[in-house]
Scaffold this active site. Structure first.
Site, short mmCIF file in Angstrom:
data_model
loop_
_atom_site.label_atom_id
_atom_site.label_comp_id
_atom_site.label_asym_id
_atom_site.label_seq_id
_atom_site.Cartn_x
_atom_site.Cartn_y
_atom_site.Cartn_z
N THR A 1 0.82 -1.23 0.00
CA THR A 1 0.00 0.00 0.00
C THR A 1 0.84 1.27 0.00
O THR A 1 0.33 2.36 -0.28
CB THR A 1 -0.89 0.04 1.26
OG1 THR A 1 -0.02 0.15 2.41
CG2 THR A 1 -1.73 -1.22 1.39
N ASP B 1 18.18 -1.24 2.96
CA ASP B 1 18.83 -2.50 2.58
C ASP B 1 20.28 -2.26 2.17
O ASP B 1 21.17 -3.05 2.50
CB ASP B 1 18.06 -3.16 1.44
CG ASP B 1 16.76 -3.80 1.94
OD1 ASP B 1 16.65 -4.04 3.15
OD2 ASP B 1 15.87 -4.04 1.11
O1 PRP Z 1 8.36 8.69 1.46
P1 PRP Z 1 7.92 7.28 1.68
O2 PRP Z 1 7.08 6.77 0.54
O3 PRP Z 1 7.26 7.07 3.00
O4 PRP Z 1 9.22 6.36 1.61
C1 PRP Z 1 10.42 6.69 2.23
C2 PRP Z 1 10.71 5.75 3.36
O5 PRP Z 1 10.99 4.45 2.86
C3 PRP Z 1 12.24 4.00 3.37
O6 PRP Z 1 12.11 3.32 4.56
P2 PRP Z 1 11.52 1.81 4.64
O7 PRP Z 1 10.05 1.84 4.85
O8 PRP Z 1 12.02 1.04 3.47
O9 PRP Z 1 12.14 1.29 5.98
P3 PRP Z 1 13.66 0.92 6.31
O10 PRP Z 1 14.39 2.23 6.42
O11 PRP Z 1 13.56 0.19 7.58
O12 PRP Z 1 14.19 0.08 5.19
C4 PRP Z 1 12.99 5.29 3.58
O13 PRP Z 1 14.09 5.15 4.43
C5 PRP Z 1 11.95 6.21 4.09
O14 PRP Z 1 11.74 6.13 5.49
MG MG Z 2 13.82 0.01 3.26
#
Ligand code: PRP
Ligand code: MG
Ligand code: URA
Length: 209
Positions: free
Chosen positions: A108, A203
């Protein structure tokens, strides 16, 4: 409307190009993310207030300046934001560090908050929220909500790569928040990845994929 600044300093652009490269491994990626964060902190901290101070040099009294007023809190959005913390602390070692845990549902693209721990005096601090990626903006918006709910009011958002969609969403939701980015990329793909971007920052920082 808050400031929106693309930090196009040659050192920042050069280092960003290095980490965009898919062949940049975890060790180098981690180091360079911190280096860029340090360079960005230099500009992000530009409007920190100064006060006059007299200091005795070996030969005379100098009428000098020191940083005064609001103290700083660095708040990474977990996980990937952690990669920028040490780089900022290199310049502002007395800053306190809060953490906001957030993950994006891969289907989502909705953000989910799973952890918040902030300095107890967060409302008195200049807050630098750090996260390498501003994609849809959902995570950054929810992080700002979490901070404001706990009294923070002086907030800057610092990222490496942003998408126009995320910049607009964050500006619409939190027009008081200044945004600093090393690059404004082209668009988001259907999976919510920034194009051209640098892939999944978490990652790549932690070697989890
Ligand atoms: O602007 P958005 O659409 O919200 O996406 C950006 C987010 O996605 C990634 O985190 P992720 O959810 O992959 O978590 P992680 O850092 O634990 O890998 C990134 O570090 C941001 O926090
Ligand atoms: Mg991530
Ligand atoms: O391109 C993107 C988008 C969100 N999160 C990332 O790590 N990379």
């Amino acid at each position: 409307m808050g400031k929106f600044q693309v930090m196009d300093h040659p050192l920042i652009q050069h280092k960003l190009t290095m980490i965009r490269n898919k062949d940049c491994g975890t060790k180098d990626f981690r180091q360079i993310v911190n280096e860029i964060a340090t360079l960005m902190a230099f500009e992000v901290s530009r409007d920190m207030p100064l006060e006059d101070v007299d200091v005795q040099t070996p030969v005379a009294v100098a009428h000098a300046k020191q940083i005064s007023g609001k103290k700083v809190a660095v708040v990474p959005i977990l996980r990937a934001g952690i990669g920028m913390v040490d780089g900022i602390l290199d310049l502002i070692p007395a800053a306190k560090v809060g953490h906001i845990g957030m993950y994006r549902d891969e289907e989502t693209l909705e953000p989910h908050e799973y952890f918040v721990k902030l300095p107890s005096d967060i409302e008195q601090r200049q807050v630098f929220v750090v996260d390498p990626m501003l994609a849809t903006g959902g995570s950054a918006i929810m992080a700002m909500d979490a901070l404001k709910k706990r009294g923070a009011s002086n907030i800057k958002f610092v990222c490496l790569v942003s998408a126009p969609e995320g910049v607009k969403a964050l500006q619409d939701a939190h027009p008081d928040v200044d945004i600093y980015t090393a690059a404004l990329d082209d668009h988001l793909n259907e999976d919510g990845y920034i194009i051209p971007g640098l892939g999944d920052a978490g990652d790549r920082l932690f070697g989890t994929k």
